[in-house]
Design an enzyme around this catalytic site. Structure first.
Site, PDB file in Angstrom:
ATOM      1  N   VAL A  65      63.289 107.720  99.912  1.00 44.98           N
ATOM      2  CA  VAL A  65      63.472 108.265  98.561  1.00 44.98           C
ATOM      3  C   VAL A  65      64.136 107.268  97.610  1.00 44.98           C
ATOM      4  O   VAL A  65      64.062 107.426  96.393  1.00 44.98           O
ATOM      5  CB  VAL A  65      64.276 109.593  98.565  1.00 44.98           C
ATOM      6  CG1 VAL A  65      63.533 110.681  99.324  1.00 44.98           C
ATOM      7  CG2 VAL A  65      65.681 109.406  99.105  1.00 44.98           C
ATOM      8  N   TYR A 157      79.870 110.100  98.265  1.00 42.47           N
ATOM      9  CA  TYR A 157      78.966 111.248  98.369  1.00 42.47           C
ATOM     10  C   TYR A 157      79.252 112.275  97.266  1.00 42.47           C
ATOM     11  O   TYR A 157      78.351 112.769  96.581  1.00 42.47           O
ATOM     12  CB  TYR A 157      79.153 111.875  99.754  1.00 42.47           C
ATOM     13  CG  TYR A 157      78.374 113.138  99.990  1.00 42.47           C
ATOM     14  CD1 TYR A 157      77.027 113.082 100.349  1.00 42.47           C
ATOM     15  CD2 TYR A 157      78.975 114.395  99.878  1.00 42.47           C
ATOM     16  CE1 TYR A 157      76.304 114.246 100.582  1.00 42.47           C
ATOM     17  CE2 TYR A 157      78.259 115.552 100.112  1.00 42.47           C
ATOM     18  CZ  TYR A 157      76.931 115.478 100.465  1.00 42.47           C
ATOM     19  OH  TYR A 157      76.220 116.625 100.691  1.00 42.47           O
TER      20      TYR A 157
HETATM   21  P1  NAP Z   1      70.171 115.600 108.120  1.00 39.95           P
HETATM   22  O1  NAP Z   1      70.232 116.600 109.217  1.00 39.95           O
HETATM   23  O2  NAP Z   1      70.761 114.265 108.326  1.00 39.95           O
HETATM   24  O3  NAP Z   1      68.663 115.438 107.654  1.00 39.95           O
HETATM   25  C1  NAP Z   1      68.364 114.585 106.574  1.00 39.95           C
HETATM   26  C2  NAP Z   1      66.869 114.430 106.410  1.00 39.95           C
HETATM   27  O4  NAP Z   1      66.659 113.534 105.313  1.00 39.95           O
HETATM   28  C3  NAP Z   1      66.182 113.828 107.605  1.00 39.95           C
HETATM   29  O5  NAP Z   1      64.902 114.441 107.744  1.00 39.95           O
HETATM   30  C4  NAP Z   1      66.038 112.343 107.243  1.00 39.95           C
HETATM   31  O6  NAP Z   1      64.917 111.835 107.927  1.00 39.95           O
HETATM   32  C5  NAP Z   1      65.848 112.429 105.720  1.00 39.95           C
HETATM   33  N1  NAP Z   1      66.293 111.240 104.997  1.00 39.95           N
HETATM   34  C6  NAP Z   1      67.518 110.666 105.008  1.00 39.95           C
HETATM   35  N2  NAP Z   1      67.537 109.594 104.211  1.00 39.95           N
HETATM   36  C7  NAP Z   1      66.292 109.485 103.687  1.00 39.95           C
HETATM   37  C8  NAP Z   1      65.673 108.569 102.792  1.00 39.95           C
HETATM   38  N3  NAP Z   1      66.351 107.518 102.272  1.00 39.95           N
HETATM   39  N4  NAP Z   1      64.383 108.757 102.453  1.00 39.95           N
HETATM   40  C9  NAP Z   1      63.677 109.791 102.971  1.00 39.95           C
HETATM   41  N5  NAP Z   1      64.203 110.698 103.815  1.00 39.95           N
HETATM   42  C10 NAP Z   1      65.497 110.531 104.178  1.00 39.95           C
HETATM   43  O7  NAP Z   1      70.894 116.182 106.791  1.00 39.95           O
HETATM   44  P2  NAP Z   1      71.258 117.673 106.318  1.00 39.95           P
HETATM   45  O8  NAP Z   1      72.601 118.007 106.814  1.00 39.95           O
HETATM   46  O9  NAP Z   1      70.123 118.597 106.609  1.00 39.95           O
HETATM   47  O10 NAP Z   1      71.374 117.433 104.736  1.00 39.95           O
HETATM   48  C11 NAP Z   1      70.261 117.608 103.884  1.00 39.95           C
HETATM   49  C12 NAP Z   1      70.733 117.642 102.441  1.00 39.95           C
HETATM   50  O11 NAP Z   1      71.692 118.675 102.277  1.00 39.95           O
HETATM   51  C13 NAP Z   1      71.405 116.369 101.967  1.00 39.95           C
HETATM   52  O12 NAP Z   1      71.071 116.111 100.612  1.00 39.95           O
HETATM   53  C14 NAP Z   1      72.880 116.685 102.064  1.00 39.95           C
HETATM   54  O13 NAP Z   1      73.666 115.945 101.167  1.00 39.95           O
HETATM   55  C15 NAP Z   1      72.870 118.160 101.686  1.00 39.95           C
HETATM   56  N6  NAP Z   1      74.029 118.906 102.160  1.00 39.95           N
HETATM   57  C16 NAP Z   1      74.214 119.125 103.487  1.00 39.95           C
HETATM   58  C17 NAP Z   1      75.305 119.865 103.905  1.00 39.95           C
HETATM   59  C18 NAP Z   1      75.524 120.210 105.348  1.00 39.95           C
HETATM   60  O14 NAP Z   1      76.511 120.880 105.621  1.00 39.95           O
HETATM   61  N7  NAP Z   1      74.685 119.818 106.270  1.00 39.95           N
HETATM   62  C19 NAP Z   1      76.243 120.328 102.971  1.00 39.95           C
HETATM   63  C20 NAP Z   1      76.037 120.055 101.619  1.00 39.95           C
HETATM   64  C21 NAP Z   1      74.913 119.354 101.229  1.00 39.95           C
HETATM   65  P3  NAP Z   1      64.727 110.281 108.299  1.00 39.95           P
HETATM   66  O15 NAP Z   1      66.059 109.793 108.802  1.00 39.95           O
HETATM   67  O16 NAP Z   1      63.629 110.256 109.291  1.00 39.95           O
HETATM   68  O17 NAP Z   1      64.328 109.640 107.025  1.00 39.95           O
END
Ligand code: NAP
Length: 258
Positions: A65, A157
């Protein structure tokens, strides 16, 4: 399969793990054609297989992205495969923990590139087709961090997620005349692969203790809010963000939690 998203095409960035995986499954189960965007294909292949077993339709596109060419090609691939882009769930994001005293410019730039620049590039790439069709729903995964709370180790972040909310408000104004809404979901602490690997057990336990509902959320808790914001029922909602956090941002003190 329910059909709230029948004939709709959705791009889900980061749609193969964690919250994004939840979004991919929920939209597919409502009849949407889903383009999952990730950097590595193993997780994506698994999710697509699960979606197909459940009678849904999905495919993947490999792209980063934070790379403009990848985002432009992502939009092109979606239009070639499915004819249009109705919905962008821009969800990919990273949250590597490092306190300010140890944070380098490289750390800062990496998180900014993926979380903030990535938001700009993904939206920019999908906008032309949405404008042409005079229809679009953009739902961006923001965070409570940086908007309602702070968290040690996540200054970079928090800055990006605060920026994302600012972006949402202005993009919503600019795109309103084209019948495109721009909204955000603000997850609290959701149990995902990234949460486990980037923040760890001790962090998770501390978070649980501060959540009135006593537990972390699940990816689908976020996905259902995204589904609503992307639905035609939400056609008059734009520029808004919803915190989905089990009440975590409500208590004035730890005493109020228990
Ligand atoms: P995750 O389990 O680490 O999954 C992240 C996903 O994004 C993976 O599919 C990863 O796949 C992809 N990704 C990462 N960097 C990328 C890049 N540069 N280009 C394309 N794809 C990319 O994360 P998550 O916890 O589900 O978080 C998802 C979103 O929710 C994020 O924006 C995070 O900031 C937000 N969020 C999460 C939480 C939480 O508690 N988990 C809380 C607040 C906000 P690849 O590595 O294969 O690319």
């Amino acid at each position: 399969m329910a059909e709230r998203m029948k004939n709709k095409v959705v791009i889900v960035t980061g749609g193969a793990r964690g919250i994004g995986k939840g979004i991919s499954h929920v939209f597919a189960s409502e009849g949407a054609k889903v383009l999952i965007v990730v950097r590595s294909e193993d997780d994506a292949k698994k999710v697509i297989e699960e979606i197909k077993i459940n009678g849904g339709e999905a495919s993947y596109f490999l792209g980063d992205v934070s790379n403009q060419k990848d985002m432009d090609n992502m939009a092109k691939a979606c239009i070639e495969r499915y004819g249009k882009i109705d919905i962008l769930c821009h969800n990919a994001g990273i949250f590597p923990e490092v306190r300010l005293e140890n944070m380098t410019l490289k750390d800062w730039e990496l998180v900014n590139n993926v979380n903030l620049k990535g938001t700009f590039l993904a939206v920019k790439a999908c906008m032309p087709n949405m404008i042409e069709n005079q229809y679009g729903k953009i739902v961006i995964t923001s965070s409570i961090t940086g908007n309602k709370t702070g968290n040690p180790g996540l200054a970079h972040y928090a800055a990006t997620k605060g920026g994302v909310n600012g972006f949402i408000k202005t993009a919503a104004i600019e795109l309103a005349k084209h019948n495109i809404t721009v909204n955000g979901v603000e997850p609290g602490n959701i149990m995902t692969e990234g949460m486990g690997s980037q923040l760890g057990e001790e962090y998770i336990k501390a978070q649980e203790a501060s959540i009135p509902m006593g537990k972390l959320g699940e990816p689908k808790d976020i996905a259902y809010a995204a589904l609503f914001l992307a639905s035609d029922e939400a056609k008059y909602i734009t520029g808004q963000t919803i915190a989905i956090d089990g009440g975590q941002t409500l208590p004035e003190s730890m005493f109020a939690v228990h």
